[in-house]
Design an enzyme around this catalytic site. Structure first.
Site, PDB file in Angstrom:
ATOM      1  CB  SER A 132      -0.942  -0.002   1.198  1.00 13.47           C
ATOM      2  OG  SER A 132      -1.980  -0.902   0.933  1.00 13.47           O
ATOM      3  CE  LYS A 144      -4.030   0.429  -1.675  1.00 15.14           C
ATOM      4  NZ  LYS A 144      -3.557  -0.758  -1.059  1.00 15.14           N
ATOM      5  CE1 TYR A 181      -4.266  -1.813  -4.899  1.00 15.22           C
ATOM      6  CE2 TYR A 181      -4.713  -4.176  -4.873  1.00 15.22           C
ATOM      7  CZ  TYR A 181      -4.463  -2.993  -4.206  1.00 15.22           C
ATOM      8  OH  TYR A 181      -4.387  -2.991  -2.842  1.00 15.22           O
ATOM      9  CE1 TYR A 240      -4.168   0.411   4.338  1.00 20.36           C
ATOM     10  CE2 TYR A 240      -2.671  -0.147   6.114  1.00 20.36           C
ATOM     11  CZ  TYR A 240      -2.957  -0.071   4.786  1.00 20.36           C
ATOM     12  OH  TYR A 240      -2.034  -0.452   3.877  1.00 20.36           O
ATOM     13  CB  VAL A 261       0.038  -5.878   4.184  1.00 16.34           C
ATOM     14  CG1 VAL A 261      -1.344  -5.449   4.618  1.00 16.34           C
ATOM     15  CG2 VAL A 261       0.137  -6.060   2.700  1.00 16.34           C
TER      16      VAL A 261
HETATM   17  N1  GLN Z   1      -1.558  -6.106  -1.753  1.00 16.59           N
HETATM   18  C1  GLN Z   1      -2.313  -5.739  -0.623  1.00 16.59           C
HETATM   19  C2  GLN Z   1      -3.778  -5.896  -0.912  1.00 16.59           C
HETATM   20  O1  GLN Z   1      -4.191  -5.512  -1.950  1.00 16.59           O
HETATM   21  C3  GLN Z   1      -2.016  -4.334  -0.277  1.00 16.59           C
HETATM   22  C4  GLN Z   1      -2.788  -3.858   0.913  1.00 16.59           C
HETATM   23  C5  GLN Z   1      -1.948  -3.220   1.952  1.00 16.59           C
HETATM   24  O2  GLN Z   1      -0.731  -3.051   1.883  1.00 16.59           O
HETATM   25  N2  GLN Z   1      -2.585  -2.827   3.013  1.00 16.59           N
HETATM   26  O3  GLN Z   1      -4.542  -6.425  -0.151  1.00 16.59           O
END
Ligand code: GLN
Length: 503
Positions: free
Chosen positions: A138, A141, A270, A322, A340
């Site tokens: 993420s 993003k 993505y 988050y 994550v």
């Molecule tokens: N690849 C993870 C997902 O799409 C990325 C989410 C994250 O880093 N929180 O679920």
């Protein structure tokens, strides 16, 4: 500090380099390319003036800034070592678990722990596992959002995606009240951003070209430093990331995407952006580019416009962590983004970028050690945007200024108010927590000045309320009482001598 006066015929390169690199510059800094190349050709430690001049000349601008201490963190060595202490304190944090929602991420070593920083002047420092690659997840993003903003503008992007924190876990199967994804920092919003990049930005590009284009942009933000790609994680995400499929199809059903979007392709893009690899070193430069209004500090390249960066940072601030974003904004108050894989990108606008990495994450999806690091950092330094330096009750450090500069200017103000008899200003300084007994370079204190000018009310205030010592000596051995006598202020003289007698 190096001297270059007529008496010095030779200079020790080792000592010079120690001072140069102590400023936070690295030998690999693109702004020192010529210098570093010439340095490589020198074999002796002691060099003469001409050789030295030839060595520094091509990069003199950055070198002289380093020696004049003109970087945003002037005492970089001290600051870096405090951050190292914080890093070490976080080793004790053993909470959290490595992400296991896809098999490939579950293989991460929970003991990995690294951090790197890069200031807006390109001062660098890192510790721990700072060159082990991790997938950005993420943390990509904010960057994909930034690229979309660069091409489509804020209005163009936000007709498809909101700006509101979702208050939910990052991959919650939920849209906002307008049936749009909440914001570009959660999965749904980032998938939507990929649909825009796929269909509205360089539509002529193939999938591979589009990914390469995105990666080039991200790498520019990283000053050309390490960026990789992890195919295994990509396949793992693609085969098992069912929640993201569900999100994408929910959005398709709700007509969130541009018309021509192909859901499978959008998801592939993505997943690919999540699988871009970086490490703490390169990610810290990305964060620094964001801290520096879109200009990469080590290459001076304009990667994003300042409007783009402002929008990205705003949403990182409100949505980057988050459903912990509100608490993070409360405790830390700075734009950040976590992933994550256990990475966290922290931006201190106009100061620096930090990248932290430790795989065990909490239930929100944020790395436990990285969170602790941010909290400890903010407990010690006044980086919280709502922290007031002057009136704070708990004094925090400001590495952006020398503390003695700060103190000097405060003392000068105090002396000025005391000499002018401005008791209101003295009172405000006292209430704000300033040390009213401080003296200047000559040992002159506010009490000396108030006594010399015959301001009895100020003298009383300093003595009775502020309880400053009554007979400090200045460099000429004069006390406030001497001043009152010398400048013939009998009331002050009387007051001070009585006070001194009574102890
Ligand atoms: N690849 C993870 C997902 O799409 C990325 C989410 C994250 O880093 N929180 O679920």
């Amino acid at each position: 500090m190096m001297k270059s006066n007529e008496d010095v015929d030779t200079i020790s390169l080792a000592r010079f380099l120690e001072a140069l690199y102590g400023s936070g510059l690295r030998a690999t800094d693109p702004r020192l390319v010529e210098f570093s190349a010439r340095l490589g050709n020198l074999t002796e430690d002691m060099v003469d003036r001409i050789t030295f001049k030839n060595l520094v000349e091509p990069n003199i601008a950055i070198i002289s800034r380093a020696f004049r201490r003109k970087f945003i963190i002037p005492d970089f060595t001290a600051f870096a070592s405090r951050l190292d202490d914080i890093y070490n304190q976080c080793v004790n944090v053993t909470d959290g678990n490595v992400a296991s929602y896809i098999p490939e991420l579950a293989k991460a070593d929970p003991n990995c722990w690294g951090y790197a920083m890069c200031t807006i002047d390109g001062q660098r420092h890192s510790l721990g596992n700072c060159t082990i690659p991790f997938t950005m997840q993420s943390c990509s993003k904010p960057l994909t959002y930034a690229i979309a903003l660069e091409h489509l503008g804020a209005d163009g992007v936000h007709q498809y995606v909101g700006q509101e924190p979702s208050g939910r876990i990052f991959n919650a199967l939920a849209l906002d009240i307008d049936n749009k994804p909440h914001n570009p920092m959660v999965n749904a919003g980032a998938i939507l951003i990929c649909s825009l990049l796929q269909n509205l930005v360089h539509f002529e590009m193939s999938f591979e070209q589009k990914l390469a284009y995105i990666m080039q942009h991200v790498q520019k933000a990283a000053g050309g430093e390490f960026l990789g790609y992890n195919d295994d994680v990509f396949l793992s995400e693609k085969c098992t990331g069912f929640r993201n499929y569900a999100l994408a199809y929910l959005m398709k059903e709700q007509k969130c995407f541009p018309e021509m979007a192909d859901v499978e392709e959008v998801l592939s893009l993505y997943f690919s952006t999540c699988c871009i690899e970086s490490h703490c070193e390169s990610m810290s430069v990305m964060a620094a580019t964001l801290a520096n209004g879109g200009i990469c500090p080590i290459t001076d390249e304009k990667v994003f416009s300042s409007a783009t960066v402002r929008d990205v940072l705003s949403l990182m601030h409100s949505c980057g962590m988050y459903d912990y974003s509100g608490q993070f904004a409360f405790k830390v108050g700075l734009p950040a983004k976590s992933g994550v894989s256990g990475s966290l990108m922290l931006v201190i606008p106009n100061v620096m970028g930090l990248a932290l990495w430790s795989p065990p994450i909490d239930r929100h999806g944020n790395s436990c050690r990285c969170l602790k690091f941010c909290e400890l950092l903010l407990q010690e330094y006044n980086f919280h945007p709502y922290e007031h330096m002057g009136h704070a009750t708990i004094k925090k450090r400001d590495p952006r200024m020398y503390s003695h500069h700060l103190q000097e200017s405060t003392v000068l103000h105090l002396l000025f108010y005391a000499a002018a008899g401005d008791i209101g200003a003295l009172r405000r300084h006292y209430l704000a927590g300033f040390d009213m007994s401080l003296g200047d370079y000559d040992g002159r204190t506010a009490l000396h000045l108030a006594a010399a000018e015959g301001h009895l009310d100020c003298v009383k205030f300093l003595v009775e309320h502020c309880r400053v010592p009554c007979d400090p000596s200045d460099r000429w051995g004069h006390s406030p009482l001497d001043e009152a006598k010398g400048f013939q202020h009998p009331e002050v003289e009387q007051y001070l001598s009585t006070h001194l007698k009574n102890g």
